[in-house]
Design a protein around this motif. Structure first.
Motif, mmCIF file in Angstrom:
data_model
loop_
_atom_site.group_PDB
_atom_site.id
_atom_site.type_symbol
_atom_site.label_atom_id
_atom_site.label_comp_id
_atom_site.label_asym_id
_atom_site.label_seq_id
_atom_site.Cartn_x
_atom_site.Cartn_y
_atom_site.Cartn_z
ATOM 1 N N ASN A 71 1.774 2.957 -10.708
ATOM 2 C CA ASN A 71 0.910 3.512 -9.911
ATOM 3 C C ASN A 71 1.504 4.954 -9.116
ATOM 4 O OD1 ASN A 71 2.390 2.943 -7.409
ATOM 5 N ND2 ASN A 71 1.483 0.584 -7.878
ATOM 6 N N PHE A 91 4.114 -7.828 -18.183
ATOM 7 C CA PHE A 91 3.254 -6.711 -17.734
ATOM 8 C C PHE A 91 1.949 -6.093 -18.384
ATOM 9 C CE2 PHE A 91 7.554 -6.318 -15.896
ATOM 10 C CZ PHE A 91 7.284 -6.062 -14.760
ATOM 11 N N LYS A 137 9.772 -13.882 -10.867
ATOM 12 C CA LYS A 137 9.425 -14.001 -9.604
ATOM 13 C C LYS A 137 10.321 -14.575 -8.591
ATOM 14 C CE LYS A 137 4.504 -14.267 -10.929
ATOM 15 N NZ LYS A 137 3.337 -14.923 -10.896
ATOM 16 N N LEU A 178 -0.602 -4.312 -15.844
ATOM 17 C CA LEU A 178 0.373 -3.717 -14.835
ATOM 18 C C LEU A 178 0.837 -2.302 -15.252
ATOM 19 C CD1 LEU A 178 2.075 -6.918 -13.539
ATOM 20 C CD2 LEU A 178 0.222 -5.835 -12.330
ATOM 21 N N HIS A 220 0.690 -1.238 -0.040
ATOM 22 C CA HIS A 220 0.080 -0.055 -0.101
ATOM 23 C C HIS A 220 0.844 1.179 0.120
ATOM 24 C CE1 HIS A 220 -3.446 2.320 0.635
ATOM 25 N NE2 HIS A 220 -3.892 2.054 1.818
ATOM 26 N N GLY A 269 1.391 -1.754 -10.800
ATOM 27 C CA GLY A 269 0.275 -2.726 -10.270
ATOM 28 C C GLY A 269 -0.667 -1.836 -9.744
ATOM 29 N N HIS A 270 -2.114 -2.143 -9.905
ATOM 30 C CA HIS A 270 -3.015 -1.661 -8.901
ATOM 31 C C HIS A 270 -4.428 -2.664 -8.939
ATOM 32 C CE1 HIS A 270 -6.136 1.282 -7.349
ATOM 33 N NE2 HIS A 270 -4.874 1.895 -6.656
ATOM 34 N N ARG A 271 -5.017 -2.807 -7.835
ATOM 35 C CA ARG A 271 -6.144 -3.530 -7.652
ATOM 36 C C ARG A 271 -7.227 -3.007 -8.583
ATOM 37 N NH1 ARG A 271 -8.328 -6.868 -3.622
ATOM 38 N NH2 ARG A 271 -6.403 -7.922 -3.794
ATOM 39 N N ALA A 311 4.678 1.681 -0.287
ATOM 40 C CA ALA A 311 5.380 1.288 -1.685
ATOM 41 C C ALA A 311 6.124 2.485 -2.093
ATOM 42 C CB ALA A 311 4.342 0.942 -2.844
ATOM 43 N N PHE A 342 2.476 10.643 2.451
ATOM 44 C CA PHE A 342 1.187 9.785 1.949
ATOM 45 C C PHE A 342 -0.058 10.003 3.077
ATOM 46 C CE2 PHE A 342 -0.121 5.773 -0.918
ATOM 47 C CZ PHE A 342 -1.290 6.258 -0.829
ATOM 48 N N ARG A 391 8.939 -7.832 -6.713
ATOM 49 C CA ARG A 391 8.139 -7.246 -7.435
ATOM 50 C C ARG A 391 8.767 -5.903 -8.029
ATOM 51 N NH1 ARG A 391 1.785 -8.050 -5.946
ATOM 52 N NH2 ARG A 391 1.810 -10.383 -6.560
ATOM 53 N N LEU A 392 8.092 -5.558 -9.167
ATOM 54 C CA LEU A 392 8.351 -3.956 -9.565
ATOM 55 C C LEU A 392 7.492 -3.023 -8.866
ATOM 56 C CD1 LEU A 392 10.062 -1.909 -11.442
ATOM 57 C CD2 LEU A 392 8.167 -2.608 -13.182
ATOM 58 N N MET A 393 8.193 -2.537 -7.605
ATOM 59 C CA MET A 393 7.379 -1.842 -6.739
ATOM 60 C C MET A 393 6.971 -0.525 -7.340
ATOM 61 S SD MET A 393 7.532 -3.687 -4.395
ATOM 62 C CE MET A 393 6.499 -2.897 -3.000
ATOM 63 N N GLY A 394 5.740 0.014 -7.073
ATOM 64 C CA GLY A 394 5.169 1.170 -7.750
ATOM 65 C C GLY A 394 4.478 0.811 -9.035
ATOM 66 N N ASP A 412 2.781 5.649 -6.586
ATOM 67 C CA ASP A 412 4.064 5.612 -5.751
ATOM 68 C C ASP A 412 5.101 5.494 -6.727
ATOM 69 O OD1 ASP A 412 2.696 5.649 -3.386
ATOM 70 O OD2 ASP A 412 2.240 3.430 -3.441
ATOM 71 N N ARG A 460 -3.268 9.417 -11.523
ATOM 72 C CA ARG A 460 -2.269 10.236 -10.830
ATOM 73 C C ARG A 460 -0.891 10.106 -10.911
ATOM 74 N NH1 ARG A 460 -3.834 6.983 -5.562
ATOM 75 N NH2 ARG A 460 -3.516 5.288 -6.975
HETATM 76 N N1 CMC Z 1 5.447 -6.683 -9.965
HETATM 77 C C1 CMC Z 1 5.485 -7.918 -10.715
HETATM 78 N N2 CMC Z 1 4.212 -8.428 -10.744
HETATM 79 C C2 CMC Z 1 3.181 -7.917 -10.294
HETATM 80 C C3 CMC Z 1 3.076 -6.727 -9.781
HETATM 81 C C4 CMC Z 1 4.393 -6.168 -9.652
HETATM 82 N N3 CMC Z 1 4.397 -5.088 -9.010
HETATM 83 N N4 CMC Z 1 1.832 -6.474 -9.337
HETATM 84 C C5 CMC Z 1 1.253 -7.592 -9.715
HETATM 85 N N5 CMC Z 1 1.750 -8.681 -10.227
HETATM 86 C C6 CMC Z 1 1.643 -9.838 -10.605
HETATM 87 C C7 CMC Z 1 1.122 -10.739 -9.794
HETATM 88 O O1 CMC Z 1 2.606 -11.807 -9.626
HETATM 89 C C8 CMC Z 1 0.308 -11.594 -10.348
HETATM 90 O O2 CMC Z 1 0.813 -12.605 -11.397
HETATM 91 P P1 CMC Z 1 0.224 -13.881 -11.685
HETATM 92 O O3 CMC Z 1 -0.878 -13.874 -12.325
HETATM 93 O O4 CMC Z 1 1.283 -14.616 -12.689
HETATM 94 O O5 CMC Z 1 0.130 -14.673 -10.311
HETATM 95 C C9 CMC Z 1 -0.748 -10.585 -11.144
HETATM 96 O O6 CMC Z 1 0.166 -9.597 -11.419
HETATM 97 C C10 CMC Z 1 -1.755 -9.955 -10.242
HETATM 98 O O7 CMC Z 1 -1.307 -9.631 -9.236
HETATM 99 P P2 CMC Z 1 -1.892 -9.688 -7.614
HETATM 100 O O8 CMC Z 1 -0.963 -9.652 -6.652
HETATM 101 O O9 CMC Z 1 -3.143 -10.617 -7.835
HETATM 102 O O10 CMC Z 1 -2.900 -8.149 -7.806
HETATM 103 P P3 CMC Z 1 -3.485 -7.184 -6.468
HETATM 104 O O11 CMC Z 1 -4.488 -6.715 -7.103
HETATM 105 O O12 CMC Z 1 -3.870 -8.270 -5.549
HETATM 106 O O13 CMC Z 1 -2.411 -6.461 -5.895
HETATM 107 C C11 CMC Z 1 -0.957 -4.668 -5.752
HETATM 108 C C12 CMC Z 1 -2.197 -5.134 -6.240
HETATM 109 C C13 CMC Z 1 -1.005 -3.033 -5.953
HETATM 110 C C14 CMC Z 1 -0.930 -5.169 -4.316
HETATM 111 C C15 CMC Z 1 0.243 -5.238 -6.494
HETATM 112 O O14 CMC Z 1 0.171 -4.770 -7.910
HETATM 113 C C16 CMC Z 1 1.543 -4.812 -6.098
HETATM 114 O O15 CMC Z 1 2.160 -5.882 -5.029
HETATM 115 N N6 CMC Z 1 2.245 -3.817 -6.346
HETATM 116 C C17 CMC Z 1 3.588 -3.489 -6.007
HETATM 117 C C18 CMC Z 1 3.331 -2.514 -4.720
HETATM 118 C C19 CMC Z 1 2.794 -1.414 -5.058
HETATM 119 O O16 CMC Z 1 3.271 -0.699 -5.914
HETATM 120 N N7 CMC Z 1 1.806 -0.756 -4.062
HETATM 121 C C20 CMC Z 1 1.137 0.380 -4.478
HETATM 122 C C21 CMC Z 1 -0.257 0.360 -4.578
HETATM 123 S S1 CMC Z 1 -0.878 1.838 -5.289
HETATM 124 C C22 CMC Z 1 -0.949 3.021 -4.221
HETATM 125 C C23 CMC Z 1 -1.106 2.673 -2.716
HETATM 126 O O17 CMC Z 1 -2.017 1.616 -2.215
HETATM 127 O O18 CMC Z 1 -0.243 3.028 -2.043
#
Ligand code: CMC
Length: 366
Positions: free
Chosen positions: A300, A292, A235, A297, A204, A245-247, A207, A323, A240-243, A302, A255
């Motif tokens: 985001n 990606f 993997k 992905l 969250h 992906g987003h739910r 990140a 934040f 992970r590539l931080m910053g 961050d 943003r």
């Molecule tokens: N790098 C590499 N792979 C990724 C990433 C990433 N950043 N994010 C998701 N994936 C892959 C994940 O491994 C999965 O692959 P597979 O289908 O092969 O298992 C697929 O994409 C779906 O990912 P998920 O974890 O099921 O998706 P989620 O909606 O549960 O998670 C997330 C969303 C934001 C937690 C995730 O994308 C993540 O961990 N991102 C990195 C941390 C980050 O930047 N967080 C900030 C979020 S935005 C603002 C905030 O809330 O602060």
């Protein structure tokens, strides 16, 4: 388990009705009360009252280790506000809710700046209410009693913009936490304190700090951005590539678009920036890579903020605190909307029980 729907991570469950934030994740749209964020980025916040802290509350900051992370310090300080402002704790009293709203909005930046000052061993300054909120906060973080603080209007403008872009984001993890805690009729300070902890995790708000760590690790390891991306795609060690992906956003986080431009503008003033170059290379590689693309992905909010905060002079530990300051109006708006909801019920999820059926404790003699 009756009518229980299995929805881990609340992927598809609407936990509330809300009139605050609208997100269309596929189209990359974010609006606060109908106003597009692109327009609100012009808004100037003029909240100047209620900034002073009780003198004894300032002593609180001396109770933490010098190297403490400022997020738990901030959360603890917000929790402590409920012991100092006992005349504004009743969620059912509109005047009290208004008072706690003003107090929290005005005091959180001061608490955040004090957490920073303590960690670098400098004396705490008093707020100067002739300044606007952002100027005041920067001065409390970077000014000293010995020298006047020179305000850089570009930094003020950029921080103002970033805070507005973080102001609310619908039912994200920390906001849902604020609502869940508040649904038991716990007070606003207690609910927001819990939200700050929820925000701290690297999936969250944490990140933004994790992105900078990642960029520095790539820089110091001598690894190329492409080599790092191979690790991500394989993997390896769960990296992970931080910053990225987003739910909800499965297009581009609107943003991130605005923030990327701000990063360029602010960092251009400081000459070549190797970390920005690495970030841009990572983004370019990701946007053209099947891993990606197929998973939708995108960068985001961050991804670029940490670079901007670094350019402003903040240490990495302060990023998620920034934040939190930005998200505070959203947490409060959501908490207030919730307590006025005539359909409010205590949040209480159910579960699917997967354990043993009834059995005897080892050694039990009937
Ligand atoms: N790098 C590499 N792979 C990724 C990433 C990433 N950043 N994010 C998701 N994936 C892959 C994940 O491994 C999965 O692959 P597979 O289908 O092969 O298992 C697929 O994409 C779906 O990912 P998920 O974890 O099921 O998706 P989620 O909606 O549960 O998670 C997330 C969303 C934001 C937690 C995730 O994308 C993540 O961990 N991102 C990195 C941390 C980050 O930047 N967080 C900030 C979020 S935005 C603002 C905030 O809330 O602060």
């Amino acid at each position: 388990t009756g009518n229980v729907t299995y929805d881990p991570g609340f992927m598809n469950t609407a936990a509330t009705k809300s009139a605050i934030t609208y997100i269309d994740g596929d189209a990359g749209i974010l609006r606060y009360r109908g106003y597009p964020i692109e327009q609100l980025a012009e808004f100037d916040n003029s909240l100047r009252r209620h900034t002073l802290l009780h003198e004894e509350l300032k002593g609180f900051f001396g109770g933490f280790p010098r190297d403490a992370h400022p997020m738990p310090v901030l959360s603890s300080a917000v929790s402590a506000l409920s012991t100092w402002y006992q005349d504004s704790l009743d969620p059912k009293d509109d005047a009290q809710v208004e008072r706690s709203t003003l107090r929290l909005l005005a005091k959180l930046p001061v608490l955040a700046a004090y957490a920073h000052k303590k960690s670098i061993g400098q004396a705490l300054l008093y707020p100067d209410n002739s300044m606007n909120m952002v100027e005041n906060f920067l001065r409390l973080c970077f000014g000293t009693a010995a020298e006047p603080y020179i305000v850089d209007p570009d930094v003020v403008k950029a921080l103002d913009l970033l805070l507005i872009l973080h102001a609310d984001h619908e039912q994200n993890c920390s906001t849902s936490t604020v609502r869940l805690v508040g649904s038991s009729e716990a007070n606003m300070f207690a609910s927001v304190s819990a939200g700050i902890h929820a925000l701290s995790g690297p999936a969250h708000g944490g990140a933004n700090e994790a992105v900078l760590k990642m960029l520095r690790e790539i820089q110091s390891s001598g690894m190329t951005p492409e080599e790092f991306m191979t690790k991500v795609k394989n993997k390896e060690d769960g990296v992970r590539l931080m910053g990225f992906g987003h739910r909800v956003y499965k297009n581009y986080d609107p943003r991130a678009k605005i923030i990327k431009k701000t990063a360029h503008d602010l960092l251009a003033k400081q000459g070549k920036n190797e970390l920005l170059d690495i970030a841009m290379k990572l983004e370019e590689t990701a946007l053209n890579d099947e891993y990606f693309i197929s998973r939708k992905l995108y960068p985001n909010v961050d991804f670029y903020t940490g670079l901007i905060y670094t350019a402003m002079g903040f240490p990495e530990k302060m990023f998620t605190v920034l934040f939190a300051i930005g998200r505070l109006p959203g947490w409060i708006a959501q908490w207030r909307e919730m307590i006025k909801d005539p359909e409010l019920k205590i949040g209480r999820p159910r579960q699917l029980y997967m354990g043993e059926t009834a059995r005897n404790y080892p050694g039990y003699q009937a």
